[in-house]
Design a protein around this motif. Structure first.
Motif, short mmCIF file in Angstrom:
data_model
loop_
_atom_site.label_atom_id
_atom_site.label_comp_id
_atom_site.label_asym_id
_atom_site.label_seq_id
_atom_site.Cartn_x
_atom_site.Cartn_y
_atom_site.Cartn_z
N LEU A 137 0.83 -1.20 0.00
CA LEU A 137 0.00 0.00 0.00
C LEU A 137 0.87 1.25 0.00
CD1 LEU A 137 -2.70 -1.16 2.57
CD2 LEU A 137 -3.14 -0.52 0.19
N ARG A 138 1.94 1.23 0.79
CA ARG A 138 2.82 2.40 0.84
C ARG A 138 3.50 2.64 -0.50
NH1 ARG A 138 5.39 2.12 6.98
NH2 ARG A 138 6.63 0.38 6.17
N SER A 139 3.91 1.55 -1.16
CA SER A 139 4.55 1.72 -2.47
C SER A 139 3.57 2.25 -3.51
CB SER A 139 5.16 0.40 -2.93
OG SER A 139 4.15 -0.54 -3.26
N ASP A 140 2.27 2.02 -3.28
CA ASP A 140 1.24 2.50 -4.19
C ASP A 140 0.70 3.88 -3.80
OD1 ASP A 140 1.47 0.20 -5.67
OD2 ASP A 140 -0.22 -0.81 -4.71
N GLY A 141 1.27 4.46 -2.74
CA GLY A 141 0.90 5.82 -2.37
C GLY A 141 -0.02 5.97 -1.18
N THR A 142 -0.40 4.87 -0.53
CA THR A 142 -1.24 4.95 0.66
C THR A 142 -0.36 4.89 1.90
OG1 THR A 142 -3.11 3.87 -0.43
CG2 THR A 142 -3.12 3.87 1.98
N PRO A 143 -0.29 5.94 2.70
CA PRO A 143 0.59 5.93 3.87
C PRO A 143 0.19 4.83 4.86
CG PRO A 143 -0.18 8.15 3.38
CD PRO A 143 -1.01 7.21 2.55
N GLY A 144 1.19 4.29 5.57
CA GLY A 144 0.91 3.24 6.53
C GLY A 144 1.93 3.23 7.65
N LEU A 145 1.52 2.69 8.79
CA LEU A 145 2.37 2.60 9.97
C LEU A 145 2.36 1.16 10.46
CD1 LEU A 145 4.03 4.15 12.18
CD2 LEU A 145 1.86 4.36 13.44
N LEU A 146 3.54 0.57 10.61
CA LEU A 146 3.68 -0.81 11.09
C LEU A 146 4.10 -0.79 12.55
CD1 LEU A 146 5.51 -2.39 8.03
CD2 LEU A 146 3.15 -2.82 8.74
N GLU A 169 11.05 -11.30 14.08
CA GLU A 169 10.94 -10.91 12.67
C GLU A 169 10.12 -9.63 12.50
OE1 GLU A 169 11.55 -15.41 12.41
OE2 GLU A 169 10.69 -13.94 13.80
N LEU A 170 9.08 -9.45 13.30
CA LEU A 170 8.26 -8.25 13.15
C LEU A 170 8.96 -7.01 13.67
CD1 LEU A 170 6.06 -10.55 12.83
CD2 LEU A 170 4.44 -8.83 13.62
N SER A 171 9.65 -7.13 14.80
CA SER A 171 10.31 -5.96 15.37
C SER A 171 11.39 -5.44 14.44
CB SER A 171 10.90 -6.29 16.75
OG SER A 171 11.88 -7.30 16.65
N GLU A 172 11.99 -6.33 13.65
CA GLU A 172 13.02 -5.92 12.72
C GLU A 172 12.45 -5.13 11.53
OE1 GLU A 172 14.68 -9.68 11.79
OE2 GLU A 172 15.75 -9.88 13.70
N ARG A 173 11.14 -5.28 11.27
CA ARG A 173 10.52 -4.60 10.13
C ARG A 173 9.60 -3.46 10.56
NH1 ARG A 173 7.92 -8.89 6.08
NH2 ARG A 173 7.23 -6.90 5.20
N ALA A 174 9.28 -3.38 11.83
CA ALA A 174 8.29 -2.42 12.29
C ALA A 174 8.81 -0.99 12.30
CB ALA A 174 7.80 -2.80 13.69
N ASP A 175 7.89 -0.04 12.20
CA ASP A 175 8.21 1.37 12.36
C ASP A 175 8.23 1.77 13.83
OD1 ASP A 175 8.07 1.80 9.47
OD2 ASP A 175 5.90 1.63 9.72
N VAL A 176 7.38 1.10 14.62
CA VAL A 176 7.27 1.37 16.05
C VAL A 176 7.19 0.03 16.77
CG1 VAL A 176 5.81 2.31 17.89
CG2 VAL A 176 6.10 3.59 15.75
N VAL A 177 7.98 -0.14 17.81
CA VAL A 177 7.94 -1.34 18.64
C VAL A 177 7.52 -0.94 20.05
CG1 VAL A 177 9.25 -3.30 19.58
CG2 VAL A 177 9.78 -2.42 17.28
N VAL A 178 6.50 -1.62 20.57
CA VAL A 178 6.05 -1.37 21.93
C VAL A 178 6.13 -2.68 22.71
CG1 VAL A 178 4.58 0.56 21.28
CG2 VAL A 178 3.62 -1.75 21.31
N ASP A 179 5.97 -2.59 24.00
CA ASP A 179 6.15 -3.74 24.88
C ASP A 179 4.84 -4.47 25.10
OD1 ASP A 179 7.16 -5.59 26.61
OD2 ASP A 179 7.36 -4.22 28.30
N GLY A 180 4.48 -5.32 24.13
CA GLY A 180 3.32 -6.18 24.28
C GLY A 180 2.00 -5.44 24.24
N PRO A 181 0.90 -6.15 24.61
CA PRO A 181 -0.43 -5.54 24.56
C PRO A 181 -0.56 -4.26 25.38
CG PRO A 181 -0.63 -7.91 24.69
CD PRO A 181 0.83 -7.60 24.87
N ALA A 182 0.11 -4.19 26.53
CA ALA A 182 0.03 -2.96 27.31
C ALA A 182 0.58 -1.78 26.52
CB ALA A 182 0.80 -3.12 28.62
N GLY A 183 1.66 -2.01 25.79
CA GLY A 183 2.23 -0.95 24.96
C GLY A 183 1.34 -0.59 23.79
N VAL A 184 0.69 -1.60 23.20
CA VAL A 184 -0.25 -1.33 22.09
C VAL A 184 -1.40 -0.46 22.58
CG1 VAL A 184 -1.93 -2.38 20.51
CG2 VAL A 184 0.32 -3.43 20.83
#
Length: 294
Positions: free
Chosen positions: A248-257, A267-282
């Protein structure tokens, strides 16, 4: 080690206070967050359930949304185009475990269960779903023998999801060893019955091909006409949704991971834009976005 901003979002003492928004680690993430805050009414907030909104527990039937999840969602949902919970669980199970039904302020909530094969929305309050793949019934019948033959008849727990079957190893004497021992036998079982195996955090799920969170997310973005998307997840099954946001981002729709971080999956933390500490952080991140969105 968490950054100062991540600590602000995950400090238990700040559970009922306003946390500052983090600065995403990538330019794409910064653009995505800026677009979300500039046009919240055109944004889709998409979230995994287990490990993201709900803490991982040894017995999956006892999983429940973080106690602060509903207040955060009810604060955020009226300000955005929609909130979608995208999960491998049956939609009605996620609704029950999340406590989503009949909550004022969650009229914009949709639950896409079984990786999008099922759908529940808060307005109609009912689940729509296709018939299960015939291979699921065959796997259900063969699975006890496979577990017995591989010394995993005790200590594992089989979750029948209707459209999929999952084998959990977290309660086994050697969770990781049992997980690895079952990988190939369950992959063979899946192939014989036209299914695939989705590995996760001490779980191997056998499900039909073509069902994944990336497909579900992309289709709902198109249906909604969303101009920005945030996706938060914690496990390998969330990688297709990450890929969908990248597309979506490559097609012009902004996104946040966003990654609901854990030591079990990196694997996800290595690709994410923002990393939080589990559900409490979310939950704290969602509340911070709601506050910043005005």
């Amino acid at each position: 080690m968490a950054s100062d901003q991540e600590k602000d979002l995950t400090d238990p003492d700040r559970a009922d206070s306003t946390a500052p928004l983090p600065t995403p680690a990538t330019a794409n993430g910064r653009d995505g967050l800026a677009a979300l805050l500039a046009r919240p009414a055109r944004a889709l907030i998409a979230l995994d359930f287990d490990g993201t909104l709900a803490p991982i527990v040894p017995d999956p039937e006892k999983a429940r949304a973080h106690p602060d999840a509903l207040p955060a969602l009810t604060a955020l949902a009226p300000k955005v185009a929609a909130v979608a919970v995208i999960t491998g669980r049956p939609a009605d199970v996620a609704v029950r475990y999340g406590g989503f039904a009949g909550v004022p302020g969650l009229e914009h909530l949709v639950v896409l269960g079984h990786y999008g094969a099922e759908r529940w929305d808060a307005v109609r309050g009912e689940v729509t779903a296709p018939d299960p793949h015939p291979g699921v019934a065959a796997v259900r019948a063969e699975l006890p023998g496979i577990l017995e033959a591989n010394g995993a008849a005790t200590g594992t727990w089989t979750e029948d999801k209707g459209h999929a079957v999952a084998v959990h190893t977290r309660r086994a004497a050697d969770p990781q060893g049992t997980f690895e021992a079952l990988r190939n036998p369950l992959a063979d079982l899946a192939v014989r019955n036209g299914l695939i195996v989705e590995p996760g955090r001490m779980v191997l799920e056998l499900r039909p091909p073509g069902m994944d969170k990336g497909v579900a997310l992309s289709e709902y973005v198109r249906e909604l006409g969303a101009e920005c998307v945030l996706y938060a997840g914690d496990d390998l099954g969330d990688l297709p949704a990450y890929a969908a946001v990248d597309k979506l981002r490559s097609d012009g729709t902004p996104g946040l991971l966003v990654c609901s971080g854990s030591e079990e999956v990196t694997e996800l933390s290595e690709r994410a834009d923002v990393v939080v500490d589990g559900p409490a952080g979310v939950v704290r991140l969602l509340r911070a976005i709601a506050d910043a969105a005005g």
